[in-house]
Motif scaffolding. Structure first.
Motif, mmCIF file in Angstrom:
data_model
loop_
_atom_site.group_PDB
_atom_site.id
_atom_site.type_symbol
_atom_site.label_atom_id
_atom_site.label_comp_id
_atom_site.label_asym_id
_atom_site.label_seq_id
_atom_site.Cartn_x
_atom_site.Cartn_y
_atom_site.Cartn_z
ATOM 1 N N SER A 91 0.822 -1.243 -0.077
ATOM 2 C CA SER A 91 0.029 0.045 -0.029
ATOM 3 C C SER A 91 0.851 1.470 0.243
ATOM 4 N N ALA A 92 2.176 1.099 0.754
ATOM 5 C CA ALA A 92 2.561 2.438 0.823
ATOM 6 C C ALA A 92 3.563 2.584 -0.505
ATOM 7 N N ALA A 93 3.903 1.432 -1.064
ATOM 8 C CA ALA A 93 4.610 1.533 -2.571
ATOM 9 C C ALA A 93 3.827 2.070 -3.611
ATOM 10 N N ASP A 94 2.273 1.636 -3.335
ATOM 11 C CA ASP A 94 1.210 2.250 -4.524
ATOM 12 C C ASP A 94 0.858 3.478 -4.048
ATOM 13 N N ARG A 95 1.054 3.945 -2.753
ATOM 14 C CA ARG A 95 0.683 5.434 -2.346
ATOM 15 C C ARG A 95 -0.935 5.288 -2.042
ATOM 16 N N THR A 96 -1.092 4.147 -1.741
ATOM 17 C CA THR A 96 -2.861 3.968 -1.189
ATOM 18 C C THR A 96 -3.059 4.615 -0.032
ATOM 19 N N PRO A 97 -4.184 5.623 -0.124
ATOM 20 C CA PRO A 97 -4.560 6.282 0.951
ATOM 21 C C PRO A 97 -4.967 5.364 2.390
ATOM 22 N N ILE A 98 -4.787 5.535 3.482
ATOM 23 C CA ILE A 98 -4.988 5.054 4.667
ATOM 24 C C ILE A 98 -6.528 4.797 4.453
ATOM 25 N N ARG A 99 -7.440 5.713 4.196
ATOM 26 C CA ARG A 99 -8.722 5.763 4.265
ATOM 27 C C ARG A 99 -9.287 4.609 3.114
ATOM 28 N N ASP A 100 -8.439 4.185 2.059
ATOM 29 C CA ASP A 100 -8.800 3.314 0.907
ATOM 30 C C ASP A 100 -8.410 1.963 1.424
ATOM 31 N N ILE A 101 -7.640 2.036 2.498
ATOM 32 C CA ILE A 101 -7.257 0.627 3.049
ATOM 33 C C ILE A 101 -8.181 0.075 3.935
ATOM 34 N N PHE A 102 -8.535 0.852 4.822
ATOM 35 C CA PHE A 102 -9.573 0.581 5.976
ATOM 36 C C PHE A 102 -10.974 0.735 5.685
ATOM 37 N N GLY A 103 -11.226 1.733 4.511
ATOM 38 C CA GLY A 103 -12.573 2.101 4.302
ATOM 39 C C GLY A 103 -13.228 3.008 5.466
ATOM 40 N N ASP A 104 -14.539 3.160 5.587
ATOM 41 C CA ASP A 104 -15.006 4.220 6.673
ATOM 42 C C ASP A 104 -15.122 3.585 8.225
ATOM 43 N N ASP A 105 -14.885 2.174 8.017
ATOM 44 C CA ASP A 105 -15.116 1.526 9.407
ATOM 45 C C ASP A 105 -14.130 0.713 9.651
ATOM 46 N N PRO A 106 -12.823 1.053 10.219
ATOM 47 C CA PRO A 106 -11.749 0.536 10.527
ATOM 48 C C PRO A 106 -11.957 -0.824 11.405
ATOM 49 N N VAL A 107 -12.945 -0.869 12.316
ATOM 50 C CA VAL A 107 -13.252 -2.068 12.934
ATOM 51 C C VAL A 107 -13.814 -3.258 11.992
ATOM 52 N N GLU A 108 -14.581 -2.788 11.049
ATOM 53 C CA GLU A 108 -15.311 -3.731 10.112
ATOM 54 C C GLU A 108 -13.770 -4.646 9.293
ATOM 55 N N PHE A 109 -12.978 -3.215 9.019
ATOM 56 C CA PHE A 109 -11.831 -3.984 8.352
ATOM 57 C C PHE A 109 -10.925 -5.015 9.049
ATOM 58 N N VAL A 110 -10.645 -4.620 10.165
ATOM 59 C CA VAL A 110 -9.993 -5.574 11.188
ATOM 60 C C VAL A 110 -10.686 -6.720 11.424
ATOM 61 N N GLU A 111 -12.067 -6.823 11.489
ATOM 62 C CA GLU A 111 -12.628 -8.173 11.907
ATOM 63 C C GLU A 111 -12.655 -8.854 10.415
ATOM 64 N N ALA A 112 -12.831 -8.170 9.459
ATOM 65 C CA ALA A 112 -12.724 -9.382 8.170
ATOM 66 C C ALA A 112 -11.407 -9.510 7.819
ATOM 67 N N PHE A 113 -10.290 -8.935 8.271
ATOM 68 C CA PHE A 113 -8.771 -9.478 8.206
ATOM 69 C C PHE A 113 -8.630 -10.478 9.150
ATOM 70 N N MET A 114 -9.137 -10.348 10.261
ATOM 71 C CA MET A 114 -8.860 -11.430 11.324
ATOM 72 C C MET A 114 -9.567 -12.683 10.953
ATOM 73 N N ALA A 115 -10.932 -12.691 10.335
ATOM 74 C CA ALA A 115 -11.826 -13.772 9.950
ATOM 75 C C ALA A 115 -10.890 -14.681 8.849
ATOM 76 N N ASN A 116 -9.827 -14.263 8.491
ATOM 77 C CA ASN A 116 -8.966 -15.165 7.457
ATOM 78 C C ASN A 116 -7.981 -15.745 8.231
ATOM 79 N N TYR A 117 -7.781 -15.908 9.565
ATOM 80 C CA TYR A 117 -7.018 -16.681 10.234
ATOM 81 C C TYR A 117 -7.632 -17.685 11.349
ATOM 82 N N PRO A 118 -6.883 -18.822 11.387
ATOM 83 C CA PRO A 118 -7.732 -19.592 12.563
ATOM 84 C C PRO A 118 -7.528 -19.027 14.152
ATOM 85 N N LEU A 119 -8.367 -19.696 14.961
ATOM 86 C CA LEU A 119 -8.369 -19.214 16.434
ATOM 87 C C LEU A 119 -6.840 -19.910 16.803
ATOM 88 N N GLY A 120 -6.321 -19.204 17.770
ATOM 89 C CA GLY A 120 -5.131 -19.839 18.343
ATOM 90 C C GLY A 120 -5.486 -20.869 19.491
#
Length: 129
Positions: A76-105
């Motif tokens: 994202s930094a190399a492409d100069r993607t704005p932070i809001r374009d990475i996270f969208g309007d709801d950062p919690v929604e982003f992180v919850e979707a990100f975490m869903a890709n990984y198994p529970l420890g």
């Protein structure tokens, strides 16, 4: 004899502190994050704090998640993607979707199972009273 003592020491150290390979991966991840532009580093560090508290993984699973996080923000930094374009309007929604890709420890799985069992036992007591 010295090699045997060294091996026992390393086994004990890993038992107490966790696998040394995981620690190496962690410090490599932290070095990668340190080289990000300030705004990306700030965002990753905030996300990292959130994942430390609510993230699903531990051990090797956690390291895969953090390495993927570093990949995402380096690209994202190399492409100069704005932070809001990475996270969208709801950062919690982003992180919850990100975490869903990984198994529970293992720890979280064990605690979820312990919690569920306790509630099941309590609910069963309701039925027998």
């Amino acid at each position: 004899m010295a090699d045997e003592s060294k091996n026992r020491y390393l086994q004990y150290l890993q038992l107490v502190t966790g696998p040394l390979e995981e620690k190496k991966r962690w410090w490599q991840y932290k070095a990668r994050i340190k080289h990000l532009p300030d705004n990306y580093r700030t965002a990753v560090e905030a996300l990292e704090r959130y994942l430390m508290h609510f993230g699903p993984a531990d051990g090797a699973g956690a390291m895969a998640m953090y390495e993927d996080l570093a990949d995402l923000f380096e690209q994202s930094a190399a492409d100069r993607t704005p932070i809001r374009d990475i996270f969208g309007d709801d950062p919690v929604e982003f992180v919850e979707a990100f975490m869903a890709n990984y198994p529970l420890g293992q720890y979280r799985t064990r605690e979820r199972n312990r919690f569920t069992s306790a509630i099941d036992r309590a609910a069963e007591q309701d039925r027998t009273q």
